[in-house]
Design a protein around this motif. Structure first.
Motif, PDB file in Angstrom:
ATOM      1  N   PRO A 104      -0.934  44.314  20.829  1.00 27.95           N
ATOM      2  CA  PRO A 104      -2.015  43.823  21.696  1.00 27.95           C
ATOM      3  C   PRO A 104      -2.860  44.938  22.291  1.00 27.95           C
ATOM      4  CG  PRO A 104       0.031  42.652  22.155  1.00 27.95           C
ATOM      5  CD  PRO A 104       0.381  43.807  21.261  1.00 27.95           C
TER       6      PRO A 104
ATOM      7  N   ALA B  67      -6.816  45.346  21.638  1.00 25.24           N
ATOM      8  CA  ALA B  67      -7.701  45.340  22.809  1.00 25.24           C
ATOM      9  C   ALA B  67      -8.563  46.599  22.855  1.00 25.24           C
ATOM     10  CB  ALA B  67      -6.876  45.223  24.092  1.00 25.24           C
TER      11      ALA B  67
ATOM     12  N   VAL C  65      -7.390  39.601  20.611  1.00 17.73           N
ATOM     13  CA  VAL C  65      -6.022  39.849  21.062  1.00 17.73           C
ATOM     14  C   VAL C  65      -5.164  38.604  20.863  1.00 17.73           C
ATOM     15  CG1 VAL C  65      -4.560  40.484  23.013  1.00 17.73           C
ATOM     16  CG2 VAL C  65      -6.761  41.610  22.703  1.00 17.73           C
TER      17      VAL C  65
END
Length: 455
Positions: free
Chosen positions: A126, A130, A142
């Motif tokens: 993630p 991001a 994400v």
């Protein structure tokens, strides 16, 4: 026309990068979900009791807790990309050991190894996505990781059903395929531009941004904002600073409620619970597939809603539905639900719960965790989020069957319904809206003390 082609090209590269990285989520989902079907055979083959079933199930969670904590300092030192590749190798090793386990001790060790990889991916992927995604698409990018997680869970449920007359070893072995894809795919992807900037490689960061954004001017403007907020890597103690605390409360709170509201109790033990109240084994496994389909659909919806509605509004709209669904489920188990219309109401309540819970808390956990922390401690903050998730998951996986025995299925689901209502109150009080804001704007709000006023 040239600008449009540049935009499409930049967007296409970002989509490709996010898609390959999200394969780590597919492995996450498959390796955590496959135990749901495999446990029915493993219990028979190894003569496991309730405690043994919970240890085999929770070994992957214990490994994930360690993996997410180890990943933070290593991803800061070596980079997000290399750590995802390393996680892919660990997936391959763990899968092979699990598939050829001669006994329950080796199987538990293999599940622990797989957990290390799952934990690393939950922390790194993630953050990597991001840090490469443009602000207007960061939400859905994400959440693609979470979509891959629930798709992996669905694939595991389907594999479990199709392999129900074969060995559980085949169920585990199929996980090698996406692990190889993840390793090969990540080997050709770029490093995170924000990680490069944090390491002082501004030229490298600009080159990556130039590939990812619509034009060099947009890349330069984004790099300038990163440089303006640039800090050195911070120690773990940075998470205790008062100005960072609102981010910690919001992200860790969502991570905690994501687990203690009961989703993995349903995920891990649905076939066992349903078989125990009168469903046949095949019917119990088919019910799990229906849950998996519901999770994929709700996550796909959530990936749209986090940018269209916003993170906070999505949570406030869907979490109450999860509470109501669990109340219905508790009532059905309380009155006996294994015949006639009650069976269908029970199945509908489980699917409805999966839709509302997964479409809200499970969608938000990795997104909010990846975007609310300042760059200097983002990796460590995400590790804290992941560690909270896996600690709560470990607690759930070790106690669910015992809770069902002590409280009954009805009492257990009443408890989870109450926790979903508590999650609604928490979101309303502590979770701000970060939709449409760059990572640097969110960091500025933290430093200015206006983070909780972002709505």
């Amino acid at each position: 026309m040239a600008h449009d082609r540049q935009t499409a090209s930049g967007s296409g590269i970002v989509n490709l990068i996010a898609g390959v990285a999200a394969t780590g989520g597919l492995l996450f989902g498959y390796d955590t979900g496959i135990i749901s079907a495999a446990l029915l055979q493993i219990t028979s083959d190894f003569g496991l009791g309730t405690a043994g079933q919970q240890v085999v199930t929770s070994a992957i969670v214990a490994g994930a807790l360690g993996g997410c904590l180890v990943a933070a300092p290593l991803s800061d030192r070596l980079g997000r990309r290399y750590m995802i590749m390393f996680a892919a190798l660990v997936f391959i090793v763990g899968t092979l050991v699990a598939s050829f386990s001669p006994g329950v001790v080796i199987l538990v060790c293999a599940r622990f190894i797989l957990g290390l990889a799952v934990g690393m991916c939950s922390q790194i992927v993630p953050v990597y996505i991001a840090e490469i995604a443009p602000r207007e698409k960061r939400g859905q990018m994400v959440v693609l990781f979470q979509l891959a997680v629930v798709f992996g869970i669905l694939v595991s449920f389907i594999a479990g059903y199709l392999c129900r007359h074969h060995s559980w070893r085949l169920m585990f072995g199929l996980g090698v395929v996406p692990a190889v894809i993840l390793f090969v795919g990540m080997s050709v992807l770029p490093r995170s531009p924000r990680w490069l900037a944090m390491k002082g490689n501004m030229e490298g960061a600009f080159e990556v941004l130039r590939r990812l954004r619509s034009n060099p001017q947009a890349a330069r403007a984004e790099l300038d904002s990163i440089i303006a907020m640039h800090d050195e890597q911070a120690p773990w103690s940075a998470l205790l600073q008062p100005w960072v605390r609102p981010a910690v409360v919001a992200s860790v709170g969502i991570a905690l409620f994501c687990q203690i509201t009961g989703i993995n109790a349903v995920l891990y033990y649905a076939p066992t619970i349903f078989a125990g109240v009168g469903f046949g084994e095949s019917s119990a496994l088919l019910t799990s597939i229906a849950i998996g389909v519901a999770m994929v659909i709700s996550t796909a919806f959530g990936s749209w809603a986090v940018d269209a509605w916003g993170r906070r509004r999505l949570l406030l709209r869907l979490v109450p539905g999860a509470a109501v669904s669990l109340m219905v489920l508790a009532i059905m188990f309380g009155i006996g639900s294994t015949s006639g219309i009650n069976t269908w109401i029970t199945a509908a309540a489980v699917v409805s719960y999966a839709i509302f819970n997964v479409g809200s808390l499970s969608v938000a956990i990795w997104l909010v965790g990846a975007e609310v922390y300042p760059l200097s401690c983002r990796s460590k903050g995400m590790s804290l989020v992941a560690a909270t998730h896996w600690t709560a998951d470990l607690l759930i996986s070790l106690t669910t069957l015992s809770l069902v025995q002590a409280l009954g299925a009805a009492g257990t689901f009443w408890m989870y319904a109450a926790l979903n209502l508590a999650a609604f109150v928490f979101v309303w009080r502590y979770v701000p809206e970060t939709r449409g804001r760059s990572l640097e704007e969110i960091e500025t709000a933290l430093k200015a003390g206006t983070f909780n006023k972002l709505t």
